[in-house]
Structure formats: C-alpha cells, structure tokens
Motif scaffolding. Structure first.
Motif, PDB file in Angstrom:
ATOM      1  N   SER A  27       0.910  -1.186  -0.033  1.00 26.04           N
ATOM      2  CA  SER A  27       0.309   0.060  -0.272  1.00 26.04           C
ATOM      3  C   SER A  27       0.843   1.387   0.044  1.00 26.04           C
ATOM      4  CB  SER A  27      -0.840  -0.001   1.123  1.00 26.04           C
ATOM      5  OG  SER A  27      -1.642  -1.112   1.359  1.00 26.04           O
ATOM      6  N   PRO A  28       0.456   2.450  -0.571  1.00 27.91           N
ATOM      7  CA  PRO A  28       0.970   3.614  -0.406  1.00 27.91           C
ATOM      8  C   PRO A  28       0.970   4.227   1.039  1.00 27.91           C
ATOM      9  CG  PRO A  28      -1.097   3.971  -1.587  1.00 27.91           C
ATOM     10  CD  PRO A  28      -0.994   2.448  -1.415  1.00 27.91           C
ATOM     11  N   GLU A  29       1.913   5.202   1.416  1.00 24.79           N
ATOM     12  CA  GLU A  29       2.036   5.591   2.790  1.00 24.79           C
ATOM     13  C   GLU A  29       0.925   6.083   3.267  1.00 24.79           C
ATOM     14  OE1 GLU A  29       3.718   5.981   6.104  1.00 24.79           O
ATOM     15  OE2 GLU A  29       4.779   5.130   4.411  1.00 24.79           O
ATOM     16  N   GLU A  30      -0.060   6.892   2.488  1.00 25.76           N
ATOM     17  CA  GLU A  30      -1.244   7.185   3.156  1.00 25.76           C
ATOM     18  C   GLU A  30      -2.190   6.308   3.686  1.00 25.76           C
ATOM     19  OE1 GLU A  30      -3.811   9.350   0.542  1.00 25.76           O
ATOM     20  OE2 GLU A  30      -3.569   7.900  -1.187  1.00 25.76           O
ATOM     21  N   VAL A  31      -2.305   5.023   2.795  1.00 22.58           N
ATOM     22  CA  VAL A  31      -3.215   3.983   3.426  1.00 22.58           C
ATOM     23  C   VAL A  31      -2.333   3.396   4.743  1.00 22.58           C
ATOM     24  CG1 VAL A  31      -3.876   1.878   2.841  1.00 22.58           C
ATOM     25  CG2 VAL A  31      -3.828   3.399   0.946  1.00 22.58           C
ATOM     26  N   ARG A  32      -1.075   3.182   4.650  1.00 23.21           N
ATOM     27  CA  ARG A  32      -0.346   2.442   5.758  1.00 23.21           C
ATOM     28  C   ARG A  32      -0.528   3.251   6.930  1.00 23.21           C
ATOM     29  NH1 ARG A  32       4.082  -1.141   4.082  1.00 23.21           N
ATOM     30  NH2 ARG A  32       5.294  -0.224   5.628  1.00 23.21           N
ATOM     31  N   ARG A  33      -0.525   4.650   6.989  1.00 24.10           N
ATOM     32  CA  ARG A  33      -0.505   5.681   8.093  1.00 24.10           C
ATOM     33  C   ARG A  33      -2.033   5.321   8.540  1.00 24.10           C
ATOM     34  NH1 ARG A  33       2.074   9.640   4.825  1.00 24.10           N
ATOM     35  NH2 ARG A  33      -0.124  10.420   4.513  1.00 24.10           N
ATOM     36  N   ALA A  34      -2.883   5.344   7.801  1.00 25.38           N
ATOM     37  CA  ALA A  34      -4.565   4.795   8.306  1.00 25.38           C
ATOM     38  C   ALA A  34      -4.662   3.616   9.133  1.00 25.38           C
ATOM     39  CB  ALA A  34      -5.202   5.300   7.185  1.00 25.38           C
ATOM     40  N   ALA A  35      -3.850   2.726   8.765  1.00 22.27           N
ATOM     41  CA  ALA A  35      -3.970   1.368   9.476  1.00 22.27           C
ATOM     42  C   ALA A  35      -3.573   1.346  10.650  1.00 22.27           C
ATOM     43  CB  ALA A  35      -3.398   0.314   8.366  1.00 22.27           C
ATOM     44  N   ASP A  36      -4.140   0.220  11.273  1.00 24.14           N
ATOM     45  CA  ASP A  36      -3.641  -0.175  12.610  1.00 24.14           C
ATOM     46  C   ASP A  36      -2.415  -1.125  12.514  1.00 24.14           C
ATOM     47  OD1 ASP A  36      -5.822   1.252  14.348  1.00 24.14           O
ATOM     48  OD2 ASP A  36      -7.260  -0.197  13.342  1.00 24.14           O
ATOM     49  N   GLU A  37      -2.634  -1.929  11.721  1.00 23.75           N
ATOM     50  CA  GLU A  37      -1.673  -2.874  11.333  1.00 23.75           C
ATOM     51  C   GLU A  37      -1.191  -3.120   9.929  1.00 23.75           C
ATOM     52  OE1 GLU A  37      -2.590  -6.784  13.189  1.00 23.75           O
ATOM     53  OE2 GLU A  37      -3.746  -5.943  14.833  1.00 23.75           O
ATOM     54  N   ILE A  38      -0.093  -3.607   9.633  1.00 19.92           N
ATOM     55  CA  ILE A  38       0.502  -3.972   8.378  1.00 19.92           C
ATOM     56  C   ILE A  38       0.632  -5.309   8.167  1.00 19.92           C
ATOM     57  CG2 ILE A  38       2.004  -3.555   6.374  1.00 19.92           C
ATOM     58  CD1 ILE A  38       0.529  -1.002   7.567  1.00 19.92           C
ATOM     59  N   THR A  39       0.065  -5.988   7.131  1.00 24.00           N
ATOM     60  CA  THR A  39       0.308  -7.219   6.869  1.00 24.00           C
ATOM     61  C   THR A  39       1.127  -7.545   5.515  1.00 24.00           C
ATOM     62  OG1 THR A  39      -0.680  -9.433   6.570  1.00 24.00           O
ATOM     63  CG2 THR A  39      -1.964  -7.621   5.406  1.00 24.00           C
ATOM     64  N   GLU A  40       1.469  -8.861   5.153  1.00 21.37           N
ATOM     65  CA  GLU A  40       2.446  -9.102   3.959  1.00 21.37           C
ATOM     66  C   GLU A  40       1.409  -8.506   2.730  1.00 21.37           C
ATOM     67  OE1 GLU A  40       3.592 -12.183   6.864  1.00 21.37           O
ATOM     68  OE2 GLU A  40       1.698 -11.100   6.376  1.00 21.37           O
ATOM     69  N   THR A  41       2.356  -8.454   1.636  1.00 21.13           N
ATOM     70  CA  THR A  41       1.977  -7.977   0.365  1.00 21.13           C
ATOM     71  C   THR A  41       0.601  -8.766  -0.371  1.00 21.13           C
ATOM     72  OG1 THR A  41       3.093  -9.180  -0.980  1.00 21.13           O
ATOM     73  CG2 THR A  41       4.053  -7.186  -0.205  1.00 21.13           C
ATOM     74  N   ASN A  42      -0.046  -8.253  -1.257  1.00 23.10           N
ATOM     75  CA  ASN A  42      -1.193  -9.202  -1.670  1.00 23.10           C
ATOM     76  C   ASN A  42      -0.496 -10.484  -2.493  1.00 23.10           C
ATOM     77  OD1 ASN A  42       0.104  -7.268  -3.804  1.00 23.10           O
ATOM     78  ND2 ASN A  42      -1.440  -7.847  -5.122  1.00 23.10           N
ATOM     79  N   ASP A  43       0.784 -10.310  -2.996  1.00 22.82           N
ATOM     80  CA  ASP A  43       1.069 -11.382  -3.900  1.00 22.82           C
ATOM     81  C   ASP A  43       1.778 -12.604  -2.819  1.00 22.82           C
ATOM     82  OD1 ASP A  43       0.808 -10.914  -6.552  1.00 22.82           O
ATOM     83  OD2 ASP A  43       2.323  -9.599  -6.516  1.00 22.82           O
ATOM     84  N   ALA A  44       1.974 -12.063  -1.426  1.00 22.92           N
ATOM     85  CA  ALA A  44       2.526 -12.997  -0.437  1.00 22.92           C
ATOM     86  C   ALA A  44       1.324 -13.295   0.642  1.00 22.92           C
ATOM     87  CB  ALA A  44       3.451 -12.227   0.284  1.00 22.92           C
ATOM     88  N   ASP A  45      -0.153 -13.082   0.170  1.00 22.23           N
ATOM     89  CA  ASP A  45      -1.094 -13.551   0.739  1.00 22.23           C
ATOM     90  C   ASP A  45      -1.440 -13.036   2.156  1.00 22.23           C
ATOM     91  OD1 ASP A  45      -1.871 -15.484  -1.228  1.00 22.23           O
ATOM     92  OD2 ASP A  45      -0.366 -16.930  -0.567  1.00 22.23           O
TER      93      ASP A  45
END
Length: 283
Positions: free
Chosen positions: A249-267
């Motif tokens: 995700s771009p930074e603006e989405v990451r900032r809005a989130a409580d948590e970050i998970t692996e990429t879409n290609d890493a499920d």
C-alpha cells in the motif's frame, strides 16, 4: 483498540489486496477464508468494482456471502443478487459530472444497477484513453460497450450507482479532482488506481457500507476487520475495529491502518486472518 476476542466480520478489498497481481486467489487464501467462515467469520468482498464486474473467482465460494460494490454505493447478498442497500447518484450531479468530463476531453464509464458501461472505442482500446496496461483485461472483459457513452449515461442518469472518469496522468487527475470538488456537491470522490477518479453519492463509501452490514448482521464494530491498499479503502480501514493495510500500500494507506500485513502477492490477508484465528483459539 479492538477488545473483542474474535473477529466476526472481515471486509476484503480485492484488487491489490486479496487478489494477487495476476488477479488470482491462491489456494492458501481460498482455504484460509473457507476455514475462517466455517468458524463463524462473515466474509465480505469490498470493492470499487460494480457487482457485475466482480471476478467470479472471488465470489463463487460459499464464504463470499456479501459484497460492498461501487465503493459502497450498493451492498449485495452475493448468491441471490439481492440488493440490501443502495445510494444512487442524483441526476443533476450526473449532468454536472458529464459536462465537466466533456469539457476536459476525458473518457467516462458508468455503473447502472450494478452493470458497467463505457464507450465502445474505450472498451476496444482502453490505453488510448489513458487507462493503465494493468487494467486493460478488466476493462475489456467487464465493460458493456455503447456507441455514445455520454448520451447513454444521460439517458440513465437516475439509475447510476457511480461514475468513473478516466485520467491519463496525475496532472489531469489533480486538475479534475479540484474542479469537481469545487463545482459539484453531494458526492463521495475517491480513487483506487492512478488512472481513475471514482464518484458516488455522498452516502456511499466503503466505511458507510461496512457499518450498514455490521448493523444488518448484528456484529459490533469492535469485532470487524477491514483490509485494503488504496485511497478508496482508507475510510473503511479507519472505521473497522482493526484496519489492516497490505505491505504494498502507499504511505497514506499505511498511516491510516492499525496493522500492516504481507503484500497481496504474499497472501497478506489470509496470513493475518490465520494468525488471528490461531491466537483466538488459544484464548
């Protein structure tokens, strides 16, 4: 912070989030969502796509019970096709948006009762009108072509769930976003990909639709999770009990989130859900 022991409602953005870059669902993701559903989790597809353009591979499974479509303009019970909620664009808003698009010589596409329509020339060669190479297969396989899209959408101005404006570059996008924001009231304006401005009624938005579904299913906000990767996911990520952005995700989405998970290609979505289920089973 989420104080619930179990997540009971998961809203999954598709493109760039749950789907891999080749638009597929991995077997691991399919099995993980199936297992989560069997253990009581409601799975909701939450997309900017219209209902008719949702990929079959994402809604064919028993766990795909509900779908938030057109950025929250319509909510469906997937396997019956029943609309549970809708908020169409106002006719006068459609007229203003089409006039702005024509004045600025950009292409449009409209979602009428869940079906996407666009100009035949655009469907045949999307890149010529500014679409990205990434979106070509989706446009060609899902849009119903009409000869004069502006006339068609004016004719159906009372039936539009949402309207997309196709922009070829960031400068045009920024200019049109400013013009629309200044001249058109009563809308929800967002974007899921660099080449689109996506416009729905002010009552739309994935967050509003998710709140509706949570109430419909009698699930508290704290027991919800939302996954996303783009601007049009931010309101949903912020509303959910837990908001999760995939790593791509771009930074603006990451900032809005409580948590970050692996990429879409890493499920990343499935990995987060599996970890949550394992943690809950040990409580």
């Amino acid at each position: 912070m989420n104080t619930e022991k179990h997540i009971r409602l998961a809203a999954l953005d598709l493109d760039g989030t749950t789907l891999r870059s080749d638009k597929s669902l991995s077997e691991y993701t399919i099995e993980t969502l199936k297992n989560a559903h069997e253990h009581g989790m409601n799975i909701v597809v939450a997309s900017g796509r219209s209902f008719a353009s949702l990929p079959e591979q994402a809604i064919q499974f028993p766990w795909a019970e509900y779908a938030i479509t057109s950025n929250g303009a319509a909510v469906y019970e997937v396997h019956t096709g029943k609309r549970l909620r809708e908020c169409r664009l106002k006719p006068e808003v459609v007229e203003k948006l089409l006039a702005i698009a024509e004045e600025n010589h950009v292409m449009v596409e409209g979602f009428v009762d869940g079906v996407p329509y666009s100009a035949r020339a655009y469907v045949e060669n999307p890149v010529l009108f500014g679409a990205s190479l990434y979106s070509v297969s989706c446009v060609k396989s899902t849009r119903r072509p009409v000869e004069d899209i502006f006339a068609f959408l004016l004719e159906h101005k009372e039936e539009l769930d949402s309207l997309d404006i196709v922009v070829g570059d960031e400068r045009t996008k920024a200019t049109l976003r400013r013009i629309i924001s200044e001249q058109v009231e009563g809308i929800y304006l967002t974007s899921s990909v660099p080449t689109l401005l996506e416009i729905s009624d002010e009552k739309a938005g994935k967050a509003t639709a998710l709140a509706f579904l949570a109430d419909y299913l009698q699930i508290p906000q704290a027991a919800t999770v939302a996954f996303g990767n783009a601007e049009n996911d931010i309101d949903m990520i912020c509303w959910a009990g837990v908001g999760v952005a995939v790593e791509n995700s771009p930074e603006e989405v990451r900032r809005a989130a409580d948590e970050i998970t692996e990429t879409n290609d890493a499920d990343g979505v499935a990995r987060w859900i599996e970890k949550k289920h394992q943690a809950a089973s040990h409580i």
